[in-house]
Each structure stands twice: as structure tokens, then as C-alpha cells.
Scaffold this active site. Sequence first.
Site, PDB file in Angstrom:
ATOM      1  N   HIS A 102      -0.965   5.040  -4.130  1.00 33.56           N
ATOM      2  CA  HIS A 102      -1.413   6.413  -4.388  1.00 33.56           C
ATOM      3  C   HIS A 102      -0.578   7.405  -3.602  1.00 33.56           C
ATOM      4  O   HIS A 102       0.123   7.049  -2.655  1.00 33.56           O
ATOM      5  CB  HIS A 102      -2.881   6.571  -3.980  1.00 33.56           C
ATOM      6  CG  HIS A 102      -3.120   6.379  -2.514  1.00 33.56           C
ATOM      7  ND1 HIS A 102      -3.143   5.135  -1.916  1.00 33.56           N
ATOM      8  CD2 HIS A 102      -3.310   7.265  -1.510  1.00 33.56           C
ATOM      9  CE1 HIS A 102      -3.353   5.266  -0.625  1.00 33.56           C
ATOM     10  NE2 HIS A 102      -3.448   6.549  -0.338  1.00 33.56           N
ATOM     11  N   ASP A 104      -1.666  11.004  -1.532  1.00 35.63           N
ATOM     12  CA  ASP A 104      -2.959  11.431  -0.988  1.00 35.63           C
ATOM     13  C   ASP A 104      -3.510  12.687  -1.662  1.00 35.63           C
ATOM     14  O   ASP A 104      -2.771  13.656  -1.895  1.00 35.63           O
ATOM     15  CB  ASP A 104      -2.828  11.697   0.520  1.00 35.63           C
ATOM     16  CG  ASP A 104      -2.716  10.400   1.314  1.00 35.63           C
ATOM     17  OD1 ASP A 104      -3.298   9.394   0.887  1.00 35.63           O
ATOM     18  OD2 ASP A 104      -2.038  10.417   2.355  1.00 35.63           O
ATOM     19  N   HIS A 258       2.017   5.430  -1.198  1.00 35.83           N
ATOM     20  CA  HIS A 258       1.800   4.385  -0.195  1.00 35.83           C
ATOM     21  C   HIS A 258       0.569   3.569  -0.575  1.00 35.83           C
ATOM     22  O   HIS A 258      -0.238   3.993  -1.399  1.00 35.83           O
ATOM     23  CB  HIS A 258       1.648   4.989   1.203  1.00 35.83           C
ATOM     24  CG  HIS A 258       0.520   5.969   1.311  1.00 35.83           C
ATOM     25  ND1 HIS A 258       0.637   7.268   0.864  1.00 35.83           N
ATOM     26  CD2 HIS A 258      -0.739   5.841   1.772  1.00 35.83           C
ATOM     27  CE1 HIS A 258      -0.504   7.892   1.060  1.00 35.83           C
ATOM     28  NE2 HIS A 258      -1.370   7.052   1.604  1.00 35.83           N
ATOM     29  N   ARG A 273      -5.682   9.974  11.350  1.00 30.78           N
ATOM     30  CA  ARG A 273      -4.786  10.651  10.409  1.00 30.78           C
ATOM     31  C   ARG A 273      -5.025  12.154  10.397  1.00 30.78           C
ATOM     32  O   ARG A 273      -6.161  12.606  10.386  1.00 30.78           O
ATOM     33  CB  ARG A 273      -5.011  10.112   8.999  1.00 30.78           C
ATOM     34  CG  ARG A 273      -4.021  10.666   7.992  1.00 30.78           C
ATOM     35  CD  ARG A 273      -4.338  10.170   6.604  1.00 30.78           C
ATOM     36  NE  ARG A 273      -5.495  10.869   6.068  1.00 30.78           N
ATOM     37  CZ  ARG A 273      -5.990  10.655   4.845  1.00 30.78           C
ATOM     38  NH1 ARG A 273      -5.452   9.725   4.069  1.00 30.78           N
ATOM     39  NH2 ARG A 273      -7.025  11.334   4.411  1.00 30.78           N
TER      40      ARG A 273
HETATM   41  O1  LIG Z   1      -4.556   2.645   6.620  1.00 30.35           O
HETATM   42  C1  LIG Z   1      -3.476   2.672   6.024  1.00 30.35           C
HETATM   43  O2  LIG Z   1      -2.606   1.818   6.189  1.00 30.35           O
HETATM   44  C2  LIG Z   1      -3.179   3.796   5.069  1.00 30.35           C
HETATM   45  C3  LIG Z   1      -4.412   4.446   4.554  1.00 30.35           C
HETATM   46  C4  LIG Z   1      -4.093   5.619   3.662  1.00 30.35           C
HETATM   47  O3  LIG Z   1      -3.944   5.495   2.485  1.00 30.35           O
HETATM   48  C5  LIG Z   1      -3.943   6.935   4.275  1.00 30.35           C
HETATM   49  O4  LIG Z   1      -4.078   7.076   5.485  1.00 30.35           O
HETATM   50  O5  LIG Z   1      -3.670   7.893   3.530  1.00 30.35           O
HETATM   51 FE   LIG Z   2      -3.425   7.403   1.570  1.00 34.59          FE
END
Ligand SMILES: O=C(O)CCC(=O)C(=O)O
Ligand SMILES: [Fe+2]
Length: 282
Positions: A102, A104, A258, A273
Amino acid sequence: MQNGSNIVVEPVTGAIGAEIVGVDISRPLDDATVAALRQALLDHCVIFFRDQELDMAGLKAFAARFGEIFLHPNILGSKADPAVIEIIRQPGEKRIVGEDWHSDTAHVAAPPMGSVLYGVDVPPYGGDTLFANQYLAYETLSPGLKRMLEGVRALHSDRDVAGPAAELNANRSTKVRENPDWRETAHFHPVVRTHPETGRKALYVNRQTTMAFEHMTPEESRPLLEYLCRHAHRPEFSCRFRWRRGSVAFWDNRCAQHTAVHDAGRFRREMRRVQLVGDAPF
Ligand SMILES: O=C(O)CCC(=O)C(=O)O
Ligand SMILES: [Fe+2]
């Protein structure tokens, strides 16, 4: 103060990703350093740092050097700071944040330009994150398919990632906001977007939010959409990041997709994040 000229950019594959060496991002960064990091991000779509000591304020301060902080419409932020999302997996967790490829938060009118993800508590192995270069995904389409997709838009929705069922919340630690008045958020975005800084074209459809092409039914859209989503993450467009405590991944959400790999279910994993405000795709 960190001086931009000390930075070394080491590509990790021929397609996407570079590790940045020689910078402590917990310290205030001068404008030359920020410019060098931004250029590395534009060149490589995702940049990585190792062995960084960042508390929540430090993570946010680093991200804020690259733009305004984005507040996620669905996922609950940390109690300590709503701008920081704690992405936590407990051992045995059924569902995880970011499973399947995806970009984000693509269901909003102006999706985030990027995300900075920090490894707080990382499994000894497993739990990697994969990234794929969407310029390459676009550029490797045939001239005929490129022509066909010109001017085509697709509908992006949060139906499956924040829907009222909240099936997600029953099965994972990182929760979407429980809201009885939840209404679907959906926007059309071009299937091929132009990066506002590099001017390059990138494929912009994904498995989490893209529902259908404009003026077409989901059934009619599905075969081509599925083809594009699968094409988007071919091995030769991608890289795989192995986390350590203190690692950072900073991706450009306008030209990278990702996915999180759910292969470390025996271990706890905790990430933080911060997202940055972006433009409406064009
Ligand atoms: O936890 C992860 O490795 C990525 C998760 C994810 O898709 C994000 O943080 O946008
Ligand atoms: Fe993500």
C-alpha cells in the site's frame, strides 16, 4: 549542529532505498543537512538510518524539518502525543498494521507526502518492511497500457481499513478510532500521478484503498487493478529493510509503496510513526 557535507548516501539496491551514514538525527540539523537528506529521499524514495536515539519529541522534531505533521484520520495516536502513532504487535497477534502492499492513507484528498518510522522494540529476526519504487512500476508498463491509463482516476476508500466493523480492532493492538458515526471517506486520485518535486510519473494504486476505476464497476476494474497492484511490487522494483532497535525508515509516499511482513508473531514489536502533510495527487 550537523553539517550536510558529512552525509554519505549508500544505495541498498539498484531500484530503491539508501542508507544514510554520518548523521545523528536526534540533534538539530542545519539547512544544508536537511536539503541533502531531502535530495536523498527524492533520489531513492526511502532512506534509512541506524542506531538513532529518538524519544517521541525527537522523532517529531526530525520529521518536522521536512514539513508539517499530518494527523491520521483513523488510527489512534499515542496518549502522550497524538501526532505519534504507536504501531505495536503483541506476540500472537492475528492482524498487523500495513499488511499487504500500500501507500499510506490514500483515501483522503491530500495523502501524506511521507512517513518516518522508528524501531523502538524490534524482534531479533523477522518483521521486516518491504518498499517498492512506483516510478519503475509506471515506467515498465507497455506504451499501450500507459496510453490507456492516461487521465484515468481510481476511487480510494477507507472502507476496508477503518470500516465500522472494526474487525481490525478485535485482532490487533494498534487501533482505529471507534466511532459509531463513522462514514466512509473516499476520493478519486489519478492512477498515474506526477511527483510534485521530481516531475516524474509514478503508479498510484494499491491493495488497501483502491476500489475501482472511475466510471467502472469494481468487477470491471478488478482484473486490471489486480494486475497493476501485482506489477507494482516486482522484486526488481523493491528492497527489504531489516530493522534493529534505533533504526529509522523515512519513505516518500508519493513514489513508494510498502508492506509489513507478518513473520515474527512470536515476538513483540513496537514502532513509532510520524506522517507529513502532502498535496492532492495530480
Ligand atoms: O510496521 C511496519 O513495518 C510498517 C507499517 C506501515 O505500513 C506503516 O507504518 O505505514
Ligand atoms: Fe503503511
